[in-house]
Design a protein around this motif. Structure first.
Motif, PDB file in Angstrom:
ATOM      1  N   VAL A  25       0.841  -1.190   0.000  1.00 37.33           N
ATOM      2  CA  VAL A  25       0.000   0.000   0.000  1.00 37.33           C
ATOM      3  C   VAL A  25       0.880   1.245   0.000  1.00 37.33           C
ATOM      4  O   VAL A  25       1.872   1.334   0.729  1.00 37.33           O
ATOM      5  N   VAL A  30      -2.938   6.474   0.085  1.00 39.05           N
ATOM      6  CA  VAL A  30      -3.864   6.413   1.216  1.00 39.05           C
ATOM      7  C   VAL A  30      -4.206   7.822   1.686  1.00 39.05           C
ATOM      8  O   VAL A  30      -5.369   8.134   1.972  1.00 39.05           O
ATOM      9  N   HIS A  62      -6.009   0.150  -0.531  1.00 42.92           N
ATOM     10  CA  HIS A  62      -5.814   1.562  -0.190  1.00 42.92           C
ATOM     11  C   HIS A  62      -7.068   2.148   0.460  1.00 42.92           C
ATOM     12  O   HIS A  62      -6.979   2.889   1.446  1.00 42.92           O
ATOM     13  N   THR A  65      -7.346   0.806   4.024  1.00 42.56           N
ATOM     14  CA  THR A  65      -6.394   1.468   4.917  1.00 42.56           C
ATOM     15  C   THR A  65      -6.855   2.884   5.249  1.00 42.56           C
ATOM     16  O   THR A  65      -6.734   3.348   6.403  1.00 42.56           O
ATOM     17  N   ARG A  68      -9.532   2.720   7.803  1.00 44.07           N
ATOM     18  CA  ARG A  68      -8.954   2.444   9.119  1.00 44.07           C
ATOM     19  C   ARG A  68      -8.442   3.734   9.745  1.00 44.07           C
ATOM     20  O   ARG A  68      -8.665   3.993  10.929  1.00 44.07           O
ATOM     21  N   GLU A  69      -7.743   4.526   8.933  1.00 41.12           N
ATOM     22  CA  GLU A  69      -7.191   5.776   9.462  1.00 41.12           C
ATOM     23  C   GLU A  69      -8.295   6.748   9.871  1.00 41.12           C
ATOM     24  O   GLU A  69      -8.104   7.569  10.777  1.00 41.12           O
TER      25      GLU A  69
END
Length: 279
Positions: A25, A30, A62, A65, A68-69
């Motif tokens: 990634v 991202v 991507h 992720t 998630r962030e």
């Protein structure tokens, strides 16, 4: 055969693994997605593979992720069951069709695609003749054409890129992706010529850290460090290679004109090669 689990439309973000992928990634990718999702919300679905030991992202690493962030609890997804080869094809085709890939990425992904196709169709390993060759050509030609159009190159060049990627192992690929200068097709072809493992590692390392401008330069440096004198060039071989390359790259109309202009000379050379005129 791919089985789609249509009853599942979303999964917990923390329950989906990002492992065993061909390409890592990208942090910058991202970051861009985080801002886009924050402003516009999440659109679409990612694709997840369900295995006995858990769920793994196939397409959308991507986006996963980024979610998630952002602290999201769940993410919309399509869930499938499939074989390892089918999973590889899914990831590879998704990247080749949609991503802006470097020559290195395309070479590696195209070669891995060929391997995945051969795993799905073992008969291709026995040779590329007859029906197997026609099947592979049909299976690959549309993708090759798409890549050729996107990069303004010929389909023949796409096949050369795939052949160069076949010489790379995962370690080579990961290191070369870190190179400060984009790795060219000529570099990949040169790496493919290296038979000695130590030299190969040295050349890939030199490109990865930027101590060599090209694979050829890295090979010369490797030979010089070991006191190996470069082999003397054969002027006939050199001239032949230049003639061959020029002729092969010329359009057919130019080739015909050349043959017409030098027909007598070529006929004489053919006679010499065959031991004189026939009686």
């Amino acid at each position: 055969m791919i089985e789609r689990l249509t009853s599942i439309t979303e999964l917990p973000v923390g329950a989906i693994h990002i492992e065993g992928r061909l390409r890592d990634v990208s942090a910058s990718g991202v970051s861009t997605l985080v801002e886009t999702i924050r402003e516009n919300g999440f659109v679409g679905r990612i694709t997840v593979r369900r295995k006995k030991d858990g769920d793994y992202v196939l397409d959308g690493a991507h986006r996963l992720t980024a979610m998630r962030e952002l602290g999201a609890d769940t993410i919309p997804c399509d869930v499938v069951r499939c074989s390892d080869a089918e999973a590889a094809m899914f990831e590879i085709d998704g990247n080749l069709a949609g991503a802006d890939m470097s020559t290195l990425d395309e070479a590696y992904f195209l070669a891995r695609r060929r391997e995945a196709v051969q795993k799905l169709h073992p008969e291709l390993k026995q040779g590329m003749g007859g029906a197997a060759a026609r099947w592979f050509q049909l299976n690959f030609s549309s993708l090759a054409q798409s890549i050729a159009e996107k990069r303004s190159i010929s389909e023949r060049q796409v096949y050369k890129i795939m052949a160069a990627g076949a010489t790379l192992d995962p370690h080579d690929y990961r290191m070369l992706r870190e190179a400060p200068k984009p790795v060219a097709l000529a570099d990949l072809i040169e790496i493919g010529k290296i038979k000695e493992t130590v030299e190969r590692y040295d050349v890939v390392q030199a490109l990865a850290v930027g101590t060599a401008k090209s694979a050829k330069a890295a090979r010369k440096a490797y030979a010089a460090e070991r006191g190996e004198a470069p082999s003397a060039k054969d002027p006939v071989d050199d001239a032949f290679n230049r003639l061959r390359n020029t002729f092969e790259r010329a359009p057919m109309a130019a080739r015909r004109r050349f043959v017409e202009a030098y027909l007598d000379t070529l006929a004489s050379l053919v006679e010499d090669a065959q031991g004189g005129p026939a009686e």
